[in-house]
Design a protein around this motif. Sequence first.
Motif, PDB file in Angstrom:
ATOM      1  N   TRP A 146      -6.543   0.845   1.352  1.00 59.67           N
ATOM      2  CA  TRP A 146      -6.318  -0.570   1.088  1.00 59.67           C
ATOM      3  C   TRP A 146      -6.598  -1.343   2.367  1.00 59.67           C
ATOM      4  O   TRP A 146      -6.734  -0.772   3.439  1.00 59.67           O
ATOM      5  N   LEU A 147      -6.725  -2.655   2.235  1.00 60.99           N
ATOM      6  CA  LEU A 147      -6.951  -3.519   3.388  1.00 60.99           C
ATOM      7  C   LEU A 147      -5.670  -4.245   3.741  1.00 60.99           C
ATOM      8  O   LEU A 147      -4.882  -4.602   2.860  1.00 60.99           O
ATOM      9  N   ALA A 148      -5.475  -4.469   5.032  1.00 63.68           N
ATOM     10  CA  ALA A 148      -4.313  -5.215   5.513  1.00 63.68           C
ATOM     11  C   ALA A 148      -4.778  -6.187   6.585  1.00 63.68           C
ATOM     12  O   ALA A 148      -5.639  -5.853   7.404  1.00 63.68           O
ATOM     13  N   ALA A 149      -4.230  -7.392   6.549  1.00 63.26           N
ATOM     14  CA  ALA A 149      -4.608  -8.439   7.494  1.00 63.26           C
ATOM     15  C   ALA A 149      -3.524  -8.613   8.552  1.00 63.26           C
ATOM     16  O   ALA A 149      -2.335  -8.480   8.251  1.00 63.26           O
ATOM     17  N   PRO A 150      -3.927  -8.918   9.781  1.00 66.59           N
ATOM     18  CA  PRO A 150      -2.928  -9.115  10.833  1.00 66.59           C
ATOM     19  C   PRO A 150      -2.070 -10.343  10.554  1.00 66.59           C
ATOM     20  O   PRO A 150      -2.554 -11.349  10.043  1.00 66.59           O
ATOM     21  N   VAL A 151      -0.799 -10.241  10.862  1.00 62.92           N
ATOM     22  CA  VAL A 151       0.109 -11.372  10.752  1.00 62.92           C
ATOM     23  C   VAL A 151      -0.121 -12.244  11.986  1.00 62.92           C
ATOM     24  O   VAL A 151      -0.221 -11.703  13.100  1.00 62.92           O
ATOM     25  N   ASP A 181      -0.112  -7.295   6.992  1.00 61.60           N
ATOM     26  CA  ASP A 181       0.318  -7.424   5.603  1.00 61.60           C
ATOM     27  C   ASP A 181      -0.829  -6.993   4.708  1.00 61.60           C
ATOM     28  O   ASP A 181      -1.989  -7.363   4.952  1.00 61.60           O
ATOM     29  N   GLY A 182      -0.511  -6.225   3.660  1.00 67.82           N
ATOM     30  CA  GLY A 182      -1.534  -5.812   2.711  1.00 67.82           C
ATOM     31  C   GLY A 182      -0.907  -5.280   1.443  1.00 67.82           C
ATOM     32  O   GLY A 182       0.278  -4.955   1.408  1.00 67.82           O
ATOM     33  N   GLN A 183      -1.723  -5.184   0.397  1.00 67.52           N
ATOM     34  CA  GLN A 183      -1.244  -4.694  -0.889  1.00 67.52           C
ATOM     35  C   GLN A 183      -1.308  -3.167  -0.909  1.00 67.52           C
ATOM     36  O   GLN A 183      -2.246  -2.569  -1.408  1.00 67.52           O
ATOM     37  N   MET A 184      -0.267  -2.577  -0.359  1.00 68.13           N
ATOM     38  CA  MET A 184      -0.163  -1.123  -0.266  1.00 68.13           C
ATOM     39  C   MET A 184       0.074  -0.540  -1.659  1.00 68.13           C
ATOM     40  O   MET A 184       0.936  -1.019  -2.400  1.00 68.13           O
ATOM     41  N   PRO A 185      -0.690   0.491  -2.016  1.00 68.56           N
ATOM     42  CA  PRO A 185      -0.459   1.134  -3.313  1.00 68.56           C
ATOM     43  C   PRO A 185       0.986   1.646  -3.420  1.00 68.56           C
ATOM     44  O   PRO A 185       1.565   2.132  -2.445  1.00 68.56           O
ATOM     45  N   LYS A 199       2.663  -6.679  -1.913  1.00 73.16           N
ATOM     46  CA  LYS A 199       2.342  -6.695  -0.484  1.00 73.16           C
ATOM     47  C   LYS A 199       3.467  -6.028   0.285  1.00 73.16           C
ATOM     48  O   LYS A 199       4.634  -6.162  -0.054  1.00 73.16           O
ATOM     49  N   ARG A 200       3.074  -5.312   1.318  1.00 73.01           N
ATOM     50  CA  ARG A 200       4.024  -4.674   2.220  1.00 73.01           C
ATOM     51  C   ARG A 200       3.633  -5.034   3.649  1.00 73.01           C
ATOM     52  O   ARG A 200       2.466  -5.272   3.939  1.00 73.01           O
ATOM     53  N   ARG A 201       4.582  -5.064   4.508  1.00 70.91           N
ATOM     54  CA  ARG A 201       4.346  -5.344   5.933  1.00 70.91           C
ATOM     55  C   ARG A 201       4.310  -4.005   6.663  1.00 70.91           C
ATOM     56  O   ARG A 201       5.208  -3.179   6.530  1.00 70.91           O
ATOM     57  N   THR A 202       3.251  -3.785   7.427  1.00 72.02           N
ATOM     58  CA  THR A 202       3.083  -2.563   8.208  1.00 72.02           C
ATOM     59  C   THR A 202       3.225  -2.906   9.682  1.00 72.02           C
ATOM     60  O   THR A 202       2.520  -3.778  10.187  1.00 72.02           O
ATOM     61  N   LEU A 203       4.139  -2.236  10.354  1.00 71.85           N
ATOM     62  CA  LEU A 203       4.335  -2.429  11.784  1.00 71.85           C
ATOM     63  C   LEU A 203       3.759  -1.221  12.499  1.00 71.85           C
ATOM     64  O   LEU A 203       4.242  -0.106  12.311  1.00 71.85           O
ATOM     65  N   LEU A 204       2.709  -1.430  13.276  1.00 63.60           N
ATOM     66  CA  LEU A 204       2.121  -0.341  14.044  1.00 63.60           C
ATOM     67  C   LEU A 204       2.919  -0.180  15.323  1.00 63.60           C
ATOM     68  O   LEU A 204       3.117  -1.141  16.066  1.00 63.60           O
ATOM     69  N   LEU A 205       3.377   1.033  15.582  1.00 63.21           N
ATOM     70  CA  LEU A 205       4.263   1.284  16.714  1.00 63.21           C
ATOM     71  C   LEU A 205       3.576   2.054  17.827  1.00 63.21           C
ATOM     72  O   LEU A 205       2.763   2.938  17.584  1.00 63.21           O
ATOM     73  N   ALA A 206       3.964   1.728  19.039  1.00 62.28           N
ATOM     74  CA  ALA A 206       3.558   2.487  20.221  1.00 62.28           C
ATOM     75  C   ALA A 206       4.443   3.731  20.296  1.00 62.28           C
ATOM     76  O   ALA A 206       5.471   3.806  19.619  1.00 62.28           O
ATOM     77  N   MET A 258       7.344   0.344   7.585  1.00 63.12           N
ATOM     78  CA  MET A 258       6.954  -0.505   6.489  1.00 63.12           C
ATOM     79  C   MET A 258       8.143  -1.351   6.081  1.00 63.12           C
ATOM     80  O   MET A 258       9.277  -0.918   6.189  1.00 63.12           O
ATOM     81  N   GLU A 259       7.826  -2.534   5.626  1.00 62.16           N
ATOM     82  CA  GLU A 259       8.861  -3.438   5.129  1.00 62.16           C
ATOM     83  C   GLU A 259       8.365  -4.111   3.863  1.00 62.16           C
ATOM     84  O   GLU A 259       7.165  -4.365   3.719  1.00 62.16           O
ATOM     85  N   GLU A 260       9.279  -4.398   2.959  1.00 65.71           N
ATOM     86  CA  GLU A 260       8.946  -5.205   1.800  1.00 65.71           C
ATOM     87  C   GLU A 260       8.827  -6.657   2.245  1.00 65.71           C
ATOM     88  O   GLU A 260       9.471  -7.073   3.208  1.00 65.71           O
ATOM     89  N   ILE A 261       8.013  -7.414   1.536  1.00 67.65           N
ATOM     90  CA  ILE A 261       7.876  -8.847   1.815  1.00 67.65           C
ATOM     91  C   ILE A 261       8.646  -9.575   0.725  1.00 67.65           C
ATOM     92  O   ILE A 261       8.290  -9.504  -0.458  1.00 67.65           O
TER      93      ILE A 261
END
Length: 107
Positions: free
Chosen positions: A69-74, A30-34, A13-20, A1-4
């Motif tokens: 919460w919902l997050a949209a692809p960057v 990106d989404g409004q993470m609680p 909003k926070r940036r979520t990086l899905l990792l392999a 996770m990263e701050e925007i």
Amino acid sequence: MEEIDGDTSTPRKRRTLLLAPDRSVVRVFDGQMPEEVWLSMTDGVGVLWVCGDLRFPMAMAPRGGSPIWLAAPVPGPAPADSNQGPGVIEEVVRQAGQDAMQAWLNE
């Protein structure tokens, strides 16, 4: 996770990086993470449940399933559009499933 940087929305909003499994980034959302979820992450790292198609907005939640919460692809190339050969995404999904099952069995 990263701050925007510069985001002042509530929740922020926070940036979520899905990792392999090899720690390469598969997709970014990106989404409004609680706030309580953000604060539960150690140095921006943690486990999330995600539900949806990697090309579209997804539902996300911490382990246990709440809050959601919902997050949209960057914008950027979708995993299926990357230069990776056929079957790479399927292999990532298979490995992630095996890792999750192993973690559950070891808890």
